[in-house]
Motif scaffolding. Sequence first.
Motif, PDB file in Angstrom:
ATOM      1  N   ASP A   2       6.212  -7.569 -11.478  1.00 24.91           N
ATOM      2  CA  ASP A   2       5.624  -6.929 -10.306  1.00 24.91           C
ATOM      3  C   ASP A   2       5.408  -5.435 -10.528  1.00 24.91           C
ATOM      4  O   ASP A   2       4.425  -4.866 -10.061  1.00 24.91           O
ATOM      5  N   ASP A   3       6.338  -4.791 -11.241  1.00 23.43           N
ATOM      6  CA  ASP A   3       6.222  -3.355 -11.482  1.00 23.43           C
ATOM      7  C   ASP A   3       5.072  -3.022 -12.424  1.00 23.43           C
ATOM      8  O   ASP A   3       4.583  -1.898 -12.430  1.00 23.43           O
ATOM      9  N   ASP A   4       4.646  -3.988 -13.234  1.00 18.44           N
ATOM     10  CA  ASP A   4       3.581  -3.759 -14.195  1.00 18.44           C
ATOM     11  C   ASP A   4       2.197  -3.952 -13.586  1.00 18.44           C
ATOM     12  O   ASP A   4       1.208  -3.525 -14.164  1.00 18.44           O
ATOM     13  N   LYS A   5       2.140  -4.598 -12.441  1.00 17.33           N
ATOM     14  CA  LYS A   5       0.847  -4.836 -11.810  1.00 17.33           C
ATOM     15  C   LYS A   5       0.315  -3.536 -11.232  1.00 17.33           C
ATOM     16  O   LYS A   5       1.071  -2.746 -10.684  1.00 17.33           O
ATOM     17  N   PRO A   6      -0.990  -3.324 -11.349  1.00 23.01           N
ATOM     18  CA  PRO A   6      -1.544  -2.123 -10.717  1.00 23.01           C
ATOM     19  C   PRO A   6      -1.366  -2.213  -9.203  1.00 23.01           C
ATOM     20  O   PRO A   6      -1.529  -3.276  -8.614  1.00 23.01           O
ATOM     21  N   LYS A   7      -0.988  -1.096  -8.615  1.00 26.94           N
ATOM     22  CA  LYS A   7      -0.792  -1.083  -7.176  1.00 26.94           C
ATOM     23  C   LYS A   7      -2.148  -1.057  -6.489  1.00 26.94           C
ATOM     24  O   LYS A   7      -3.053  -0.360  -6.924  1.00 26.94           O
ATOM     25  N   LYS A   8      -2.265  -1.846  -5.433  1.00 31.34           N
ATOM     26  CA  LYS A   8      -3.505  -1.894  -4.679  1.00 31.34           C
ATOM     27  C   LYS A   8      -3.664  -0.583  -3.919  1.00 31.34           C
ATOM     28  O   LYS A   8      -2.733  -0.119  -3.277  1.00 31.34           O
ATOM     29  N   LYS A   9      -4.835   0.012  -4.030  1.00 32.95           N
ATOM     30  CA  LYS A   9      -5.099   1.260  -3.341  1.00 32.95           C
ATOM     31  C   LYS A   9      -5.160   0.988  -1.845  1.00 32.95           C
ATOM     32  O   LYS A   9      -5.840   0.071  -1.401  1.00 32.95           O
ATOM     33  N   LEU A  10      -4.431   1.778  -1.084  1.00 32.05           N
ATOM     34  CA  LEU A  10      -4.410   1.629   0.360  1.00 32.05           C
ATOM     35  C   LEU A  10      -5.751   2.070   0.918  1.00 32.05           C
ATOM     36  O   LEU A  10      -6.234   3.152   0.621  1.00 32.05           O
ATOM     37  N   SER A  11      -6.362   1.216   1.694  1.00 26.35           N
ATOM     38  CA  SER A  11      -7.615   1.553   2.349  1.00 26.35           C
ATOM     39  C   SER A  11      -7.639   0.876   3.702  1.00 26.35           C
ATOM     40  O   SER A  11      -6.826   0.010   3.994  1.00 26.35           O
ATOM     41  N   HIS A  12      -8.560   1.295   4.504  1.00 24.33           N
ATOM     42  CA  HIS A  12      -8.687   0.711   5.829  1.00 24.33           C
ATOM     43  C   HIS A  12     -10.154   0.563   6.154  1.00 24.33           C
ATOM     44  O   HIS A  12     -10.950   1.458   5.917  1.00 24.33           O
ATOM     45  N   GLU A  13     -10.502  -0.574   6.680  1.00 25.46           N
ATOM     46  CA  GLU A  13     -11.869  -0.833   7.109  1.00 25.46           C
ATOM     47  C   GLU A  13     -11.889  -0.824   8.632  1.00 25.46           C
ATOM     48  O   GLU A  13     -11.110  -1.542   9.278  1.00 25.46           O
ATOM     49  N   ILE A  14     -12.746   0.002   9.201  1.00 24.49           N
ATOM     50  CA  ILE A  14     -12.846   0.100  10.649  1.00 24.49           C
ATOM     51  C   ILE A  14     -13.186  -1.272  11.223  1.00 24.49           C
ATOM     52  O   ILE A  14     -14.096  -1.949  10.760  1.00 24.49           O
ATOM     53  N   GLY A  15     -12.420  -1.694  12.213  1.00 23.71           N
ATOM     54  CA  GLY A  15     -12.660  -2.968  12.883  1.00 23.71           C
ATOM     55  C   GLY A  15     -12.007  -4.171  12.229  1.00 23.71           C
ATOM     56  O   GLY A  15     -12.140  -5.283  12.726  1.00 23.71           O
ATOM     57  N   GLN A  16     -11.292  -3.973  11.142  1.00 23.12           N
ATOM     58  CA  GLN A  16     -10.693  -5.117  10.454  1.00 23.12           C
ATOM     59  C   GLN A  16      -9.576  -5.736  11.287  1.00 23.12           C
ATOM     60  O   GLN A  16      -8.996  -5.098  12.166  1.00 23.12           O
ATOM     61  N   ASP A  17      -9.274  -6.988  11.002  1.00 25.58           N
ATOM     62  CA  ASP A  17      -8.215  -7.724  11.698  1.00 25.58           C
ATOM     63  C   ASP A  17      -6.867  -7.112  11.332  1.00 25.58           C
ATOM     64  O   ASP A  17      -6.524  -6.981  10.164  1.00 25.58           O
ATOM     65  N   LEU A  18      -6.110  -6.721  12.335  1.00 25.11           N
ATOM     66  CA  LEU A  18      -4.817  -6.075  12.106  1.00 25.11           C
ATOM     67  C   LEU A  18      -3.642  -7.028  12.287  1.00 25.11           C
ATOM     68  O   LEU A  18      -2.500  -6.649  12.050  1.00 25.11           O
TER      69      LEU A  18
END
Length: 65
Positions: A5-21
Amino acid sequence: MAIEDDDKPKKKLSHEIGQDLSLLSVEELNERIALLTAEIDRLQAAMTMKRATRDAADRIFKTTR
């Protein structure tokens, strides 16, 4: 050989306006709020700089609106 798990690239945090929360955790929602707050601050700073530049140009050229 499995990737740790530590070797996997971390997913960049992003947000899409209106996305399901509904599937986000409280921690993830807090991260999104921090991300969006930082972006608002960045946008406001850019707007302040643009206004200052425009005001300086107006003073130089004595433009009236």
